[in-house]
Design a protein around this motif. Sequence first.
Motif, mmCIF file in Angstrom:
data_model
loop_
_atom_site.group_PDB
_atom_site.id
_atom_site.type_symbol
_atom_site.label_atom_id
_atom_site.label_comp_id
_atom_site.label_asym_id
_atom_site.label_seq_id
_atom_site.Cartn_x
_atom_site.Cartn_y
_atom_site.Cartn_z
ATOM 1 N N TYR A 4 6.377 9.955 26.823
ATOM 2 C CA TYR A 4 5.227 10.825 26.596
ATOM 3 C C TYR A 4 4.384 10.328 25.421
ATOM 4 O O TYR A 4 4.911 9.965 24.368
ATOM 5 C CB TYR A 4 5.700 12.248 26.331
ATOM 6 N N HIS A 5 3.071 10.335 25.629
ATOM 7 C CA HIS A 5 2.147 9.887 24.591
ATOM 8 C C HIS A 5 0.921 10.781 24.599
ATOM 9 O O HIS A 5 0.440 11.189 25.661
ATOM 10 C CB HIS A 5 1.737 8.430 24.845
ATOM 11 N N LYS A 6 0.433 11.085 23.412
ATOM 12 C CA LYS A 6 -0.768 11.916 23.253
ATOM 13 C C LYS A 6 -1.710 11.223 22.291
ATOM 14 O O LYS A 6 -1.288 10.725 21.240
ATOM 15 C CB LYS A 6 -0.384 13.301 22.720
ATOM 16 N N LEU A 7 -2.997 11.168 22.642
ATOM 17 C CA LEU A 7 -3.986 10.496 21.806
ATOM 18 C C LEU A 7 -5.301 11.251 21.891
ATOM 19 O O LEU A 7 -5.724 11.661 22.973
ATOM 20 C CB LEU A 7 -4.163 9.046 22.269
ATOM 21 N N GLY A 8 -5.950 11.450 20.755
ATOM 22 C CA GLY A 8 -7.238 12.140 20.732
ATOM 23 C C GLY A 8 -7.079 13.650 20.801
ATOM 24 O O GLY A 8 -6.037 14.214 20.435
ATOM 25 N N ASN A 9 -8.109 14.326 21.294
ATOM 26 C CA ASN A 9 -8.131 15.788 21.338
ATOM 27 C C ASN A 9 -7.933 16.282 22.762
ATOM 28 O O ASN A 9 -8.596 15.805 23.699
ATOM 29 C CB ASN A 9 -9.474 16.303 20.804
ATOM 30 N N THR A 136 -9.136 -0.470 26.768
ATOM 31 C CA THR A 136 -9.017 0.286 28.007
ATOM 32 C C THR A 136 -9.601 1.681 27.819
ATOM 33 O O THR A 136 -9.836 2.133 26.693
ATOM 34 C CB THR A 136 -7.551 0.425 28.455
ATOM 35 N N HIS A 137 -9.800 2.370 28.950
ATOM 36 C CA HIS A 137 -10.333 3.739 28.860
ATOM 37 C C HIS A 137 -9.296 4.707 28.307
ATOM 38 O O HIS A 137 -9.635 5.853 27.980
ATOM 39 C CB HIS A 137 -10.859 4.192 30.233
ATOM 40 N N LEU A 138 -8.034 4.243 28.154
ATOM 41 C CA LEU A 138 -6.981 5.072 27.566
ATOM 42 C C LEU A 138 -6.521 4.536 26.214
ATOM 43 O O LEU A 138 -5.421 4.857 25.760
ATOM 44 C CB LEU A 138 -5.794 5.175 28.531
ATOM 45 N N GLY A 139 -7.360 3.743 25.573
ATOM 46 C CA GLY A 139 -7.039 3.252 24.242
ATOM 47 C C GLY A 139 -6.847 1.750 24.208
ATOM 48 O O GLY A 139 -6.736 1.089 25.251
ATOM 49 N N ASN A 140 -6.792 1.208 23.006
ATOM 50 C CA ASN A 140 -6.772 -0.239 22.791
ATOM 51 C C ASN A 140 -5.423 -0.705 22.264
ATOM 52 O O ASN A 140 -4.692 0.047 21.601
ATOM 53 C CB ASN A 140 -7.865 -0.633 21.805
ATOM 54 N N LEU A 141 -5.116 -1.975 22.553
ATOM 55 C CA LEU A 141 -3.890 -2.608 22.074
ATOM 56 C C LEU A 141 -4.217 -4.008 21.564
ATOM 57 O O LEU A 141 -4.814 -4.811 22.288
ATOM 58 C CB LEU A 141 -2.860 -2.713 23.202
ATOM 59 N N ASP A 142 -3.847 -4.306 20.327
ATOM 60 C CA ASP A 142 -3.952 -5.679 19.837
ATOM 61 C C ASP A 142 -2.861 -6.520 20.499
ATOM 62 O O ASP A 142 -1.750 -6.038 20.749
ATOM 63 C CB ASP A 142 -3.782 -5.717 18.318
ATOM 64 N N GLN A 203 2.317 1.667 21.957
ATOM 65 C CA GLN A 203 1.388 2.516 22.696
ATOM 66 C C GLN A 203 -0.007 2.408 22.099
ATOM 67 O O GLN A 203 -0.168 2.058 20.924
ATOM 68 C CB GLN A 203 1.863 3.966 22.633
ATOM 69 N N PRO A 204 -1.049 2.723 22.879
ATOM 70 C CA PRO A 204 -2.404 2.718 22.307
ATOM 71 C C PRO A 204 -2.516 3.741 21.167
ATOM 72 O O PRO A 204 -2.064 4.881 21.299
ATOM 73 C CB PRO A 204 -3.282 3.130 23.488
ATOM 74 N N GLN A 205 -3.097 3.321 20.075
ATOM 75 C CA GLN A 205 -3.334 4.218 18.937
ATOM 76 C C GLN A 205 -4.817 4.330 18.604
ATOM 77 O O GLN A 205 -5.212 5.181 17.827
ATOM 78 C CB GLN A 205 -2.569 3.722 17.704
ATOM 79 N N GLU A 206 -5.615 3.452 19.178
ATOM 80 C CA GLU A 206 -7.059 3.411 18.931
ATOM 81 C C GLU A 206 -7.779 3.801 20.216
ATOM 82 O O GLU A 206 -7.649 3.122 21.234
ATOM 83 C CB GLU A 206 -7.462 2.006 18.487
ATOM 84 N N LEU A 207 -8.523 4.894 20.176
ATOM 85 C CA LEU A 207 -9.225 5.390 21.354
ATOM 86 C C LEU A 207 -10.726 5.241 21.148
ATOM 87 O O LEU A 207 -11.296 5.815 20.213
ATOM 88 C CB LEU A 207 -8.871 6.859 21.593
ATOM 89 N N GLU A 208 -11.355 4.435 22.004
ATOM 90 C CA GLU A 208 -12.813 4.314 21.974
ATOM 91 C C GLU A 208 -13.425 5.459 22.769
ATOM 92 O O GLU A 208 -13.032 5.701 23.906
ATOM 93 C CB GLU A 208 -13.262 3.000 22.615
ATOM 94 N N THR A 209 -14.388 6.146 22.180
ATOM 95 C CA THR A 209 -15.073 7.221 22.900
ATOM 96 C C THR A 209 -16.573 6.985 22.818
ATOM 97 O O THR A 209 -17.170 7.118 21.749
ATOM 98 C CB THR A 209 -14.722 8.604 22.323
ATOM 99 N N HIS A 210 -17.153 6.609 23.945
ATOM 100 C CA HIS A 210 -18.590 6.359 24.022
ATOM 101 C C HIS A 210 -19.240 7.467 24.845
ATOM 102 O O HIS A 210 -18.756 7.810 25.923
ATOM 103 C CB HIS A 210 -18.866 5.001 24.677
ATOM 104 N N ASN A 211 -20.345 7.993 24.328
ATOM 105 C CA ASN A 211 -21.078 9.050 25.037
ATOM 106 C C ASN A 211 -22.451 8.502 25.408
ATOM 107 O O ASN A 211 -23.463 8.814 24.780
ATOM 108 C CB ASN A 211 -21.184 10.298 24.165
ATOM 109 N N GLN A 212 -22.441 7.629 26.440
ATOM 110 C CA GLN A 212 -23.676 6.947 26.815
ATOM 111 C C GLN A 212 -23.920 7.063 28.314
ATOM 112 O O GLN A 212 -22.985 7.044 29.116
ATOM 113 C CB GLN A 212 -23.602 5.454 26.462
#
Length: 385
Positions: A4-9, A136-142, A203-212
Amino acid sequence: MPFYHKLGNIPPKRHTQFRKPDGSLYAEQLFGTIGFDGMSTNSYHEHRPTQVKAIKKQYSVAPKIAKKNHIQSYRLKGFQVKPENDYLESRKTVLINSDCSIILAAPKQSTKDYFYKNTDADELIFVHKGTGKLRTHLGNLDFKYGDYLLVPRGVIYKMDFDTEDNRLFIVESKRPIYTPKRYRNWFGQLLEHSPFCERDLRQPQELETHNQKGDFLIKVKKQDDIFEMVYATHPFDVVGYDGYNYPYAFSIHDFEPITGRIHQPPPVHQTFETDAFVVCSFVPRLYDYHPDSIPAPYNHSNIDSDEVLYYVDGDFMSRNDIDAGHISLHPAGIPHGPHPGATERSIGKVKTNELAVMVDTFKPLMVTEEALKIADEDYFKSWLE
């Protein structure tokens, strides 16, 4: 198996009102597998993820089969695959069956002008050379040398590379990719005897959120065709998600080898599995410690599966004349084993520094035209004394 993983709001309850600061609703999306029975994630978007403005092109990327039915062992010289600028164009399928495709890629440039989505297959991307970021649309991974990147089917992603020197070994799987079930308890937790645990999965810890809004090109792969679809909103518009279905990373350097007094069989190296093939990691380890042990593997018959070994680094003790980036294919139906002299050389050795990725498939692999471009046609004779 991801956990289980949760990221963002996200809202307190699923399928309930979740409103933006202006009072309008976020768009909820269930990102699920195997109908409603498999792993899933609930994500919340700035805009409805269903807005397609145009489908511009459809073209085939199906590999051309050179040998559909064969019984020849091959060595492929993977680093002879020429680098190409575009990520998708750089991907060359060398071996394939109805369950999976084995791909080599040497992309020079990041994916800048489009997003990519594979609707048919999970992608297991092994990074042999290069560093960068999987977005990714579900967060980034280095990512870096030695990383496995597990991208579930349907994930929209880009690959950002730091330099032009990149080498990838990719397995596309029509079957879901999991961690080995014998290393998990009935709750899905990795057990104490597992060669890795949840702490090793990134797991992804960085979430990109673009409102375009605008024109956003997504290249979608479906049944060996690429569809160029134009979306009306930026695909990376997720404000939060939770669940079990998301991309993650695992480094081959975090695999803890299992050793014994005598030679251990390949399943101790198993890292991932499907119901159609397994993936194993061969890493630096101590050799067997019985006083009469033979560290080199014994001859064995490939009765039920094809064996593919991708050589990453070090000196692989069972083979002669093997270099980084080489791939060996030992098809079902014939025995194989150490090259002449390898057994004798291994006696008395205490450790190995080899690094390799193995894929064993339960259906025969077909050889493509791209494979024959880099093939050693005489490899099958290399066991002659």
